[in-house]
Scaffold this motif. Structure first.
Motif, PDB file in Angstrom:
ATOM      1  N   UNK A  94      41.297  26.694  45.934  1.00 48.73           N
ATOM      2  CA  UNK A  94      41.057  27.436  44.702  1.00 48.73           C
ATOM      3  C   UNK A  94      41.900  26.773  43.622  1.00 48.73           C
ATOM      4  N   UNK A  95      41.256  26.052  42.718  1.00 51.41           N
ATOM      5  CA  UNK A  95      42.001  25.208  41.778  1.00 51.41           C
ATOM      6  C   UNK A  95      42.030  25.805  40.378  1.00 51.41           C
ATOM      7  N   UNK A  96      43.013  25.375  39.619  1.00 54.76           N
ATOM      8  CA  UNK A  96      43.163  25.854  38.253  1.00 54.76           C
ATOM      9  C   UNK A  96      42.049  25.318  37.356  1.00 54.76           C
ATOM     10  N   UNK A  97      41.608  26.167  36.464  1.00 50.03           N
ATOM     11  CA  UNK A  97      40.642  25.773  35.447  1.00 50.03           C
ATOM     12  C   UNK A  97      40.930  26.578  34.190  1.00 50.03           C
ATOM     13  N   UNK A  98      40.350  26.168  33.084  1.00 50.94           N
ATOM     14  CA  UNK A  98      40.600  26.833  31.810  1.00 50.94           C
ATOM     15  C   UNK A  98      39.394  26.618  30.899  1.00 50.94           C
ATOM     16  N   UNK A  99      39.378  27.319  29.782  1.00 53.79           N
ATOM     17  CA  UNK A  99      38.338  27.145  28.777  1.00 53.79           C
ATOM     18  C   UNK A  99      38.989  26.752  27.461  1.00 53.79           C
ATOM     19  N   UNK A 100      38.543  25.641  26.878  1.00 49.16           N
ATOM     20  CA  UNK A 100      39.035  25.222  25.573  1.00 49.16           C
ATOM     21  C   UNK A 100      37.957  25.527  24.532  1.00 49.16           C
ATOM     22  N   UNK A 101      38.376  25.603  23.282  1.00 45.85           N
ATOM     23  CA  UNK A 101      37.453  25.960  22.195  1.00 45.85           C
ATOM     24  C   UNK A 101      37.401  24.826  21.182  1.00 45.85           C
ATOM     25  N   UNK A 102      36.538  24.966  20.207  1.00 44.15           N
ATOM     26  CA  UNK A 102      36.411  23.939  19.176  1.00 44.15           C
ATOM     27  C   UNK A 102      36.154  24.592  17.820  1.00 44.15           C
ATOM     28  N   UNK A 103      36.256  23.807  16.753  1.00 44.70           N
ATOM     29  CA  UNK A 103      36.195  24.346  15.397  1.00 44.70           C
ATOM     30  C   UNK A 103      34.783  24.551  14.873  1.00 44.70           C
ATOM     31  N   UNK A 104      33.779  23.895  15.462  1.00 45.10           N
ATOM     32  CA  UNK A 104      32.466  23.864  14.819  1.00 45.10           C
ATOM     33  C   UNK A 104      31.357  24.574  15.571  1.00 45.10           C
ATOM     34  N   UNK A 105      31.480  24.707  16.905  1.00 49.39           N
ATOM     35  CA  UNK A 105      30.369  25.249  17.682  1.00 49.39           C
ATOM     36  C   UNK A 105      30.816  26.401  18.578  1.00 49.39           C
ATOM     37  N   UNK A 106      30.008  27.449  18.576  1.00 46.28           N
ATOM     38  CA  UNK A 106      30.263  28.543  19.510  1.00 46.28           C
ATOM     39  C   UNK A 106      29.845  28.108  20.910  1.00 46.28           C
ATOM     40  N   UNK A 107      30.528  28.645  21.903  1.00 40.42           N
ATOM     41  CA  UNK A 107      30.189  28.340  23.299  1.00 40.42           C
ATOM     42  C   UNK A 107      29.998  29.644  24.055  1.00 40.42           C
ATOM     43  N   UNK A 108      29.098  29.618  25.022  1.00 38.60           N
ATOM     44  CA  UNK A 108      28.827  30.809  25.814  1.00 38.60           C
ATOM     45  C   UNK A 108      28.684  30.417  27.285  1.00 38.60           C
ATOM     46  N   UNK A 109      29.143  31.281  28.172  1.00 39.55           N
ATOM     47  CA  UNK A 109      28.961  31.059  29.601  1.00 39.55           C
ATOM     48  C   UNK A 109      28.608  32.380  30.278  1.00 39.55           C
ATOM     49  N   UNK A 110      27.825  32.283  31.334  1.00 38.66           N
ATOM     50  CA  UNK A 110      27.460  33.432  32.158  1.00 38.66           C
ATOM     51  C   UNK A 110      28.169  33.276  33.490  1.00 38.66           C
ATOM     52  N   UNK A 111      28.865  34.305  33.909  1.00 38.69           N
ATOM     53  CA  UNK A 111      29.695  34.194  35.112  1.00 38.69           C
ATOM     54  C   UNK A 111      29.354  35.304  36.104  1.00 38.69           C
ATOM     55  N   UNK A 112      29.206  34.897  37.359  1.00 39.69           N
ATOM     56  CA  UNK A 112      28.934  35.821  38.463  1.00 39.69           C
ATOM     57  C   UNK A 112      30.098  35.693  39.435  1.00 39.69           C
ATOM     58  N   UNK A 113      30.842  36.770  39.617  1.00 37.06           N
ATOM     59  CA  UNK A 113      31.986  36.784  40.533  1.00 37.06           C
ATOM     60  C   UNK A 113      31.583  37.495  41.821  1.00 37.06           C
ATOM     61  N   UNK A 114      31.568  36.783  42.923  1.00 41.27           N
ATOM     62  CA  UNK A 114      31.179  37.359  44.211  1.00 41.27           C
ATOM     63  C   UNK A 114      32.405  37.605  45.077  1.00 41.27           C
ATOM     64  N   UNK A 115      32.438  38.778  45.689  1.00 41.83           N
ATOM     65  CA  UNK A 115      33.502  39.130  46.638  1.00 41.83           C
ATOM     66  C   UNK A 115      32.897  39.985  47.737  1.00 41.83           C
ATOM     67  N   UNK A 116      33.514  40.018  48.909  1.00 40.81           N
ATOM     68  CA  UNK A 116      32.986  40.866  49.980  1.00 40.81           C
ATOM     69  C   UNK A 116      33.183  42.343  49.662  1.00 40.81           C
ATOM     70  N   UNK A 117      32.556  43.235  50.404  1.00 46.67           N
ATOM     71  CA  UNK A 117      32.812  44.664  50.216  1.00 46.67           C
ATOM     72  C   UNK A 117      34.312  44.940  50.281  1.00 46.67           C
ATOM     73  N   UNK A 118      34.775  45.856  49.461  1.00 51.38           N
ATOM     74  CA  UNK A 118      36.208  46.064  49.273  1.00 51.38           C
ATOM     75  C   UNK A 118      36.976  46.312  50.567  1.00 51.38           C
ATOM     76  N   UNK A 119      36.394  47.099  51.470  1.00 50.80           N
ATOM     77  CA  UNK A 119      37.126  47.500  52.676  1.00 50.80           C
ATOM     78  C   UNK A 119      36.839  46.630  53.903  1.00 50.80           C
ATOM     79  N   UNK A 120      35.955  45.649  53.776  1.00 45.81           N
ATOM     80  CA  UNK A 120      35.652  44.783  54.910  1.00 45.81           C
ATOM     81  C   UNK A 120      36.841  43.877  55.214  1.00 45.81           C
ATOM     82  N   UNK A 121      37.130  43.724  56.482  1.00 47.96           N
ATOM     83  CA  UNK A 121      38.264  42.896  56.894  1.00 47.96           C
ATOM     84  C   UNK A 121      37.864  41.424  56.855  1.00 47.96           C
TER      85      UNK A 121
END
Length: 407
Positions: free
Chosen positions: A325-352
């Protein structure tokens, strides 16, 4: 959810002496008061319409990060010698067992070395992705007062979701980001806030688009989990068993980064790892995602029909460190808007979540808790963040001895 903590005012003042001239010219002429973001001069309309300016100071000083965290690589610098690897998943749909095995091993190799991968021929139709991106763009183009109808109150069962939510991470400065986030599973909670923002017809179209898009990502996530198990030499159902046929505990998020006059002094999101299992991201044509590889930040160039998948802390622990699991980041810029769609998957909360015995060897001794639940890790994350701890220390909990309840 906890909010990002701004720098101490004295730190702002010292940094402003080192800031480029364009920053010092932002102060409005009309005596702006806190919260009156619509009156900021020098800002493009895309930024003014965003919730991130609510309550900001007139000089935007809370968005200035410590100098050692200023982006060293621009959002569109794609000239690094190394590029994020791409894996073709077409064998998932019409390949032989041998070609599927080769794809599985390549995926494992990439997750082991990079923690990130770009995938093509992933089974999510182009028109589905484009429709969802268009719907997200329509949302962020709305007037601020309209979007704010989707803000969840502190007394709502949806607290931490809706429009304008914080990430829950503590950074050294305030991130330049606007967002909309909803729980996707085990119970889909997308429609309620959306129906407060849009007309009935537009709300239906938006909700249907995101349900179609994320429903397909549910399937892709399960396929990735099966492939990675196969590539590690494990039974193919190893990582999907805890889901018990469900989508698990997943979140859908839209990130929006307006044009930023402080792009050399701030970040859209600071360096962090994702705590969940898998993250699947679709970004627009404007670059901004950067991945840390061997201490070097690499900008990920947006490519048509490509999805980006990365390993979260939970999956790193589940594989006893075979994946990273590596570090990542989001940088911005002065002229263009940026958009991303993110799906975070995890197992059921109580599953071992239990590390497979096959992944604990003399060459790979036990490095993480042999078993834990996603709920336990989430509880730790919340406590750590409320306590003001940084984003880089959270997964230390996973490296501790197993809780007595699971021994």
């Amino acid at each position: 959810m906890p909010v990002a903590q701004p720098l101490h005012p004295s730190h702002h003042k010292s940094l402003m002496h080192e800031a480029p001239n364009h920053f010092r010219t932002l102060a409005p002429r009309n005596g702006l008061h806190r919260g009156q973001s619509d009156n900021y001069s020098g800002l493009r309309p895309e930024a003014v319409k965003s919730n991130l300016l609510r309550g900001a100071s007139a000089d935007l000083s809370e968005f200035i990060w410590p100098k050692d965290q200023w982006p060293s690589v621009s959002h569109n610098d794609f000239h690094m010698a190394q590029e994020l690897p791409t894996v073709d998943l077409s064998d998932l749909h019409h390949g032989s067992e041998e070609s599927r095995e080769a794809t599985a091993k390549l995926l494992v190799k990439t997750f082991s070395e990079w923690g990130f991968v770009q995938v093509i021929n992933h089974g999510v139709p182009t028109e589905v992705i484009e429709k969802m991106q268009n719907q997200a763009r329509n949302f962020f183009d709305l007037p601020l007062e309209q979007k704010e109808k989707g803000v969840a109150s502190s007394t709502s069962k949806h607290e931490g979701f809706g429009y304008g939510v914080e990430s829950g991470f503590y950074y050294a400065g305030k991130p330049w980001i606007d967002r909309f986030q909803c729980r996707w599973s085990p119970v889909c909670e997308i429609r309620e806030p959306v129906e407060k923002v849009f007309s009935p017809t537009d709300a239906e179209e938006f909700s249907t688009s995101i349900e179609d898009y994320n429903g397909r990502l549910d399937k892709l996530a399960m396929q990735i989990l099966e492939l990675t198990a196969q590539g590690l030499g494990l039974p193919s159902d190893t990582f999907i068993k805890p889901f018990n046929g469900t989508a698990g505990d997943c979140i859908a998020r839209m990130n929006y980064y307006p044009p930023c006059p402080l792009s050399s002094l701030t970040l859209g999101l600071g360096a962090h790892t994702d705590p969940n299992l898998l993250t699947i991201l679709s970004q627009c044509k404007v670059g901004g995602l950067q991945v840390c590889k061997n201490g070097t930040w690499i900008s990920v160039k947006p490519k048509p029909d490509t999805l980006i998948i990365n390993i979260g802390d939970t999956f790193e622990a589940w594989t006893n460190g075979r994946f990273c699991s590596v570090e990542h980041r989001a940088v911005v810029n002065e002229s263009e808007a940026r958009m991303s769609l993110v799906y975070f998957a995890s197992p059921p909360s109580k599953s071992v979540i239990q590390i497979p015995e096959q992944l604990i060897t003399a060459k790979h001794p036990l490095r993480f808790r042999p078993s834990f639940t996603w709920e336990e890790y989430k509880s730790h994350l919340f406590k750590r963040h409320v306590g003001g701890n940084g984003v880089k220390t959270s997964k230390e909990w996973l490296r501790l001895p197993a809780p007595t309840s699971h021994t």
